[in-house]
Enzyme design. Structure first.
Site, PDB file in Angstrom:
ATOM      1  CB  ALA A  29      31.866  35.927  42.668  1.00 41.03           C
ATOM      2  NE  ARG A  41      37.220  43.081  44.814  1.00 43.75           N
ATOM      3  CZ  ARG A  41      36.236  43.186  44.147  1.00 43.75           C
ATOM      4  NH1 ARG A  41      35.403  42.224  43.996  1.00 43.75           N
ATOM      5  NH2 ARG A  41      35.685  44.378  43.495  1.00 43.75           N
ATOM      6  CD  GLN A 106      27.884  41.324  46.243  1.00 41.87           C
ATOM      7  OE1 GLN A 106      28.720  42.252  46.232  1.00 41.87           O
ATOM      8  NE2 GLN A 106      28.040  40.437  47.214  1.00 41.87           N
ATOM      9  CG  HIS A 126      26.553  43.967  41.034  1.00 42.81           C
ATOM     10  ND1 HIS A 126      27.753  43.480  41.867  1.00 42.81           N
ATOM     11  CD2 HIS A 126      26.059  45.102  41.767  1.00 42.81           C
ATOM     12  CE1 HIS A 126      27.768  44.162  43.005  1.00 42.81           C
ATOM     13  NE2 HIS A 126      26.926  45.463  42.795  1.00 42.81           N
ATOM     14  CB  CYS A 134      20.887  49.330  23.514  1.00 42.32           C
ATOM     15  SG  CYS A 134      20.885  50.984  22.937  1.00 42.32           S
ATOM     16  CB  SER A 201      35.734  39.947  48.923  1.00 43.62           C
ATOM     17  OG  SER A 201      35.029  40.657  48.089  1.00 43.62           O
ATOM     18  CG  ASN A 225      33.828  34.230  51.978  1.00 43.90           C
ATOM     19  OD1 ASN A 225      33.164  34.459  51.049  1.00 43.90           O
ATOM     20  ND2 ASN A 225      35.233  34.600  51.964  1.00 43.90           N
TER      21      ASN A 225
HETATM   22  P1  NAD Z   1      34.429  38.523  45.192  1.00 45.71           P
HETATM   23  O1  NAD Z   1      35.142  37.916  44.184  1.00 45.71           O
HETATM   24  O2  NAD Z   1      35.011  39.862  45.684  1.00 45.71           O
HETATM   25  O3  NAD Z   1      34.699  37.721  46.381  1.00 45.71           O
HETATM   26  C1  NAD Z   1      34.252  36.508  46.538  1.00 45.71           C
HETATM   27  C2  NAD Z   1      34.581  35.506  47.747  1.00 45.71           C
HETATM   28  O4  NAD Z   1      34.031  34.321  47.932  1.00 45.71           O
HETATM   29  C3  NAD Z   1      36.006  35.686  48.078  1.00 45.71           C
HETATM   30  O5  NAD Z   1      36.305  35.935  49.614  1.00 45.71           O
HETATM   31  C4  NAD Z   1      36.534  34.135  47.979  1.00 45.71           C
HETATM   32  O6  NAD Z   1      37.542  33.884  48.738  1.00 45.71           O
HETATM   33  C5  NAD Z   1      35.228  33.399  48.646  1.00 45.71           C
HETATM   34  N1  NAD Z   1      34.889  32.105  47.693  1.00 45.71           N
HETATM   35  C6  NAD Z   1      35.388  31.777  46.489  1.00 45.71           C
HETATM   36  N2  NAD Z   1      35.074  30.382  46.373  1.00 45.71           N
HETATM   37  C7  NAD Z   1      34.183  29.995  47.527  1.00 45.71           C
HETATM   38  C8  NAD Z   1      33.644  28.928  47.894  1.00 45.71           C
HETATM   39  N3  NAD Z   1      33.533  27.832  47.087  1.00 45.71           N
HETATM   40  N4  NAD Z   1      32.920  28.826  49.191  1.00 45.71           N
HETATM   41  C9  NAD Z   1      33.119  29.886  50.064  1.00 45.71           C
HETATM   42  N5  NAD Z   1      33.752  31.114  49.710  1.00 45.71           N
HETATM   43  C10 NAD Z   1      34.355  31.160  48.423  1.00 45.71           C
HETATM   44  O7  NAD Z   1      32.837  38.419  44.717  1.00 45.71           O
HETATM   45  P2  NAD Z   1      31.800  39.368  45.504  1.00 45.71           P
HETATM   46  O8  NAD Z   1      31.883  39.776  46.681  1.00 45.71           O
HETATM   47  O9  NAD Z   1      30.618  38.936  44.736  1.00 45.71           O
HETATM   48  O10 NAD Z   1      31.992  40.820  44.676  1.00 45.71           O
HETATM   49  C11 NAD Z   1      32.466  40.841  43.225  1.00 45.71           C
HETATM   50  C12 NAD Z   1      31.509  41.523  42.052  1.00 45.71           C
HETATM   51  O11 NAD Z   1      31.751  40.326  41.124  1.00 45.71           O
HETATM   52  C13 NAD Z   1      30.058  41.304  42.393  1.00 45.71           C
HETATM   53  O12 NAD Z   1      29.733  42.511  41.722  1.00 45.71           O
HETATM   54  C14 NAD Z   1      29.575  40.462  41.114  1.00 45.71           C
HETATM   55  O13 NAD Z   1      28.783  40.913  40.138  1.00 45.71           O
HETATM   56  C15 NAD Z   1      30.737  40.107  40.224  1.00 45.71           C
HETATM   57  N6  NAD Z   1      31.134  38.664  39.712  1.00 45.71           N
HETATM   58  C16 NAD Z   1      29.993  37.839  39.761  1.00 45.71           C
HETATM   59  C17 NAD Z   1      30.102  36.581  39.265  1.00 45.71           C
HETATM   60  C18 NAD Z   1      28.988  35.644  39.174  1.00 45.71           C
HETATM   61  O14 NAD Z   1      27.957  36.197  38.920  1.00 45.71           O
HETATM   62  N7  NAD Z   1      29.142  34.262  39.286  1.00 45.71           N
HETATM   63  C19 NAD Z   1      31.540  35.977  39.036  1.00 45.71           C
HETATM   64  C20 NAD Z   1      32.500  36.909  39.342  1.00 45.71           C
HETATM   65  C21 NAD Z   1      32.276  38.096  39.688  1.00 45.71           C
END
Ligand code: NAD
Length: 256
Positions: A29, A41, A106, A126, A134, A201, A225
């Protein structure tokens, strides 16, 4: 302006990629926050505001199902109008130059494809929020066809074909991972010599086990990150900062 240490480490990663010829990006994300989509997160993540709704809660509890759809509709304008940012665009340019083999993501926002990476080179672990399906028969629906139902008072829509519950085609907590994509991601992670994690994360399993598969097979694992992650101690290179700035610099180092 990137610090001297960060620039040096980006160059180190670029040199390794040139040496091994190719890499795979594993995105989360965090790569999309610069496109205006909140992560889960990070410091301003969605879980600071909401608790996740599990698939079994969606299926068994009408209030949870309606709340799930309410959140999805609240997020829809930001997700549907989001454009790829410099991070997505830099990865797409690196792909066109031949260094990036696949993106395992993801994310559910479709922005890697929108930036120009071919659909067959983006593995969505994901699912995708770009359409609705559906849960019983799998029939696909487009958002434009389902959104008007909410204006008519529907709180959780059903399938016109089989009466099953409709849900955006994303994988909820407690829902099985897509078999084909998962198998493909595991195989790619085992074979690739360099895996670069961007904006994750690394806490959501089984997806978060992907870097470990690369390292166990003798590959290199880098993390881009803006905060530390729970897997930092296992990484070979850590680039701390904004994904957009770092990927832009990586592209310059690789392509010039
Ligand atoms: P997460 O939210 O757990 O972690 C995101 C990480 O990225 C964090 O550590 C954060 O500090 C870091 N981050 C945020 N902005 C940043 C930037 N500009 N540059 C560098 N780092 C940055 O996300 P995850 O690990 O992908 O897991 C969460 C779940 O969330 C996934 O399964 C996903 O499907 C879903 N999700 C997806 C989206 C999307 O498609 N954009 C948005 C929200 C959640």
């Amino acid at each position: 302006m990137l610090s001297e240490k960060l620039s040096k480490n980006i160059k180190k990663l670029a040199d390794l990629i040139k040496d091994k010829k190719e890499f795979v990006a594993f995105t989360g994300a965090g790569i999309s926050t610069e496109s205006g989509i909140p992560d889960f997160r990070g410091p301003r993540g969605i879980w600071k505001k909401y608790k996740p709704i599990m698939l079994r809660e969606f299926l068994s509890n009408p209030q949870d199902r309606e709340e799930y759809w309410r959140r999805k509709i609240e997020l829809y304008p930001a997700l549907s109008s989001a454009e790829p940012n410099i991070g997505h665009v830099s990865l797409a340019e690196i792909f066109k130059a031949g260094f990036l083999k696949y993106v395992i993501t993801q994310n559910i926002d479709g922005l890697h494809q929108k930036a120009g990476i071919p659909v067959e080179n983006v593995i969505e672990l994901h699912g995708s929020n770009t359409y609705i399906s559906c849960l019983s028969c799998g029939k696909r629906y487009e958002w434009e066809d389902i959104l008007p139902l909410f204006d008519k008072g529907v709180k959780a829509p059903k399938c016109a074909k089989c009466e099953g519950w409709l849900k955006p085609a994303t994988i909820s907590f407690g829902q099985s991972m897509p078999e084909k994509e998962t198998a493909m991601a595991l195989e790619i992670a085992r074979k690739i010599k360099i895996l670069v994690v961007v904006g994750s994360s690394l806490q959501v399993y089984p997806a978060a086990s992907i870097p470990g598969i690369t390292t166990q097979a003798g590959g290199i694992f880098a993390i881009i990150n803006n905060t530390s992650t729970v897997q930092d101690t296992a990484a070979d290179i850590i680039l701390t900062g904004n994904a957009g700035d770092i990927l832009k610099e990586l592209r310059i180092n690789l392509i010039k």
